[in-house]
Design an enzyme around this catalytic site. Structure first.
Site, PDB file in Angstrom:
ATOM      1  N   CYS A   1     -12.494 -55.842  -3.112  1.00  0.00           N
ATOM      2  CA  CYS A   1     -13.676 -55.428  -2.346  1.00  0.00           C
ATOM      3  C   CYS A   1     -14.901 -55.395  -3.261  1.00  0.00           C
ATOM      4  O   CYS A   1     -15.330 -56.424  -3.723  1.00  0.00           O
ATOM      5  CB  CYS A   1     -13.414 -54.095  -1.655  1.00  0.00           C
ATOM      6  SG  CYS A   1     -14.558 -53.776  -0.293  1.00  0.00           S
TER       7      CYS A   1
ATOM      8  N   HIS B   1      -8.254 -54.633   1.364  1.00  0.00           N
ATOM      9  CA  HIS B   1      -7.632 -53.616   0.508  1.00  0.00           C
ATOM     10  C   HIS B   1      -6.112 -53.663   0.591  1.00  0.00           C
ATOM     11  O   HIS B   1      -5.494 -52.932   1.370  1.00  0.00           O
ATOM     12  CB  HIS B   1      -8.128 -52.231   0.911  1.00  0.00           C
ATOM     13  CG  HIS B   1      -9.585 -52.036   0.640  1.00  0.00           C
ATOM     14  ND1 HIS B   1     -10.065 -51.661  -0.592  1.00  0.00           N
ATOM     15  CD2 HIS B   1     -10.669 -52.219   1.424  1.00  0.00           C
ATOM     16  CE1 HIS B   1     -11.383 -51.593  -0.548  1.00  0.00           C
ATOM     17  NE2 HIS B   1     -11.780 -51.922   0.662  1.00  0.00           N
TER      18      HIS B   1
ATOM     19  N   GLU C   1      -4.176 -52.370  -1.398  1.00  0.00           N
ATOM     20  CA  GLU C   1      -3.662 -51.063  -1.841  1.00  0.00           C
ATOM     21  C   GLU C   1      -3.572 -50.053  -0.700  1.00  0.00           C
ATOM     22  O   GLU C   1      -3.015 -48.972  -0.881  1.00  0.00           O
ATOM     23  CB  GLU C   1      -4.530 -50.517  -2.984  1.00  0.00           C
ATOM     24  CG  GLU C   1      -5.904 -49.960  -2.589  1.00  0.00           C
ATOM     25  CD  GLU C   1      -6.989 -51.034  -2.432  1.00  0.00           C
ATOM     26  OE1 GLU C   1      -6.650 -52.234  -2.388  1.00  0.00           O
ATOM     27  OE2 GLU C   1      -8.170 -50.653  -2.335  1.00  0.00           O
TER      28      GLU C   1
END
Lengths: 229, 80
Positions: free
Chosen positions: A86, A203, A205
């Site tokens: 990002c 993302h 994660e």
């Protein structure tokens, strides 16, 4: 595998990155403040998402010229791995470590939603735990994720196999509706020529634990666990 | 010297902000509005007293930070 996470003022996704890395590698990553210049001993440097320096001037422009970036360049030069997610991706392109730029979303809207990513190749340090052509769910949360590069650069990225992930439909088709931010050729992530630097807009994660709603992003971090420079 | 750096998206780079401004102007009844492009203006107070040197300095700043040469172009104006 020793990982470090770079923290700039305004970055806000570093704790999620700690969780993802710790879960896959079994050890706590080192937190690196943007004024630090010694990254010796690290295998992987992660630049997480957020709004470094308030997105002033252009997303990532200020961070790209901060003291830690020189050390990150040296880390790249000695074959170290780098993951930018990002705002981290925006910082990598502003620093010139990856080609192109991330423009305002074509809709001008901040996009916060699930998206689906297709794994374009699996013989890389980052994607080797995904199946070829696999489609996985991820979360996008950005205002400036519209990947841009001139045609010659795009052709080179495609020709050299440096497109890491593309926005696709859940079935894996490269379509305009799946490409919500308007990125050139549906590009969601790209590699450096040596495949050791990955810039990724969504993302990964955010999905590394069933309690988060899925583990679609976990194979990426599991792959990182085995890296060594 | 005072230097003014104007940064614009290059021709061919989609400018959704400019498009939105153009549409809003047409909605206000300005029917003759064609293409609209939006950019940034950065004003710099420079210690340099020589106009040519001040311009060179501002251009260097623009190339290294103020503009992203992948997507933007710039022009510099210098005034005493």
């Amino acid at each position: 595998m020793k990982a470090g996470i770079v923290v700039f003022p305004g970055i806000n996704r570093e704790r999620d990155m700690v969780i993802a890395l710790e879960r896959s590698t079994g050890r706590k990553p080192r937190m690196i403040w943007h004024r630090e210049t010694d990254l010796f001993g690290l295998d992987l440097v992660v630049i997480p998402g957020g709004f470094s320096y308030g997105d002033y001037l252009r997303c990532g422009a200020m961070a790209a010229h901060s003291p830690v970036m020189e050390a990150i360049r040296e880390h790249a030069a000695r074959g170290g791995y780098i993951l930018g997610v990002c705002n981290g991706f925006q910082i990598l392109v502003e620093a010139g470590l990856l080609p192109g730029a991330l423009l305002r979303n074509a809709s001008l809207r901040f996009l916060s939603s699930d998206c689906w990513l297709r794994v374009e190749r699996t013989d890389t340090p980052f994607a080797r735990n995904y199946a070829r052509g696999a489609v996985f769910r991820s979360a996008m949360a950005h205002g400036d994720g519209n990947y841009f590069a001139d045609d010659a650069t795009l052709d080179r990225l495609e020709g050299e196999g440096l497109v890491a992930f593309r926005y696709v439909s859940p079935e894996g088709a490269v379509t305009a509706p799946a490409n919500r931010n308007g990125s050139a050729r549906n590009i969601a992530g790209i590699y450096s020529p040596d495949l050791r630097v990955l810039g990724l807009m969504p993302h990964a994660e955010d999905l590394v634990d069933p309690l988060m709603g899925g583990i679609d992003g976990k194979p990426l971090f599991d792959a990182l666990a085995a890296l060594a420079v | 010297m005072k230097a003014t750096v104007t940064v614009m998206l290059k021709a061919g780079v989609l400018d959704p902000q400019g498009k939105a401004i153009g549409q809003a102007l047409r909605n206000l009844g300005f029917s003759g509005v064609g293409e609209v492009r939006a950019g940034k203006v950065i004003e710099l107070e420079l210690a340099e007293a020589d106009p040519a040197a001040a311009r060179a300095q501002a251009e260097d700043m623009a190339r290294r930070l103020l503009a992203n040469m992948v997507i933007e172009s710039f022009r510099v104006e210098v005034a005493g």
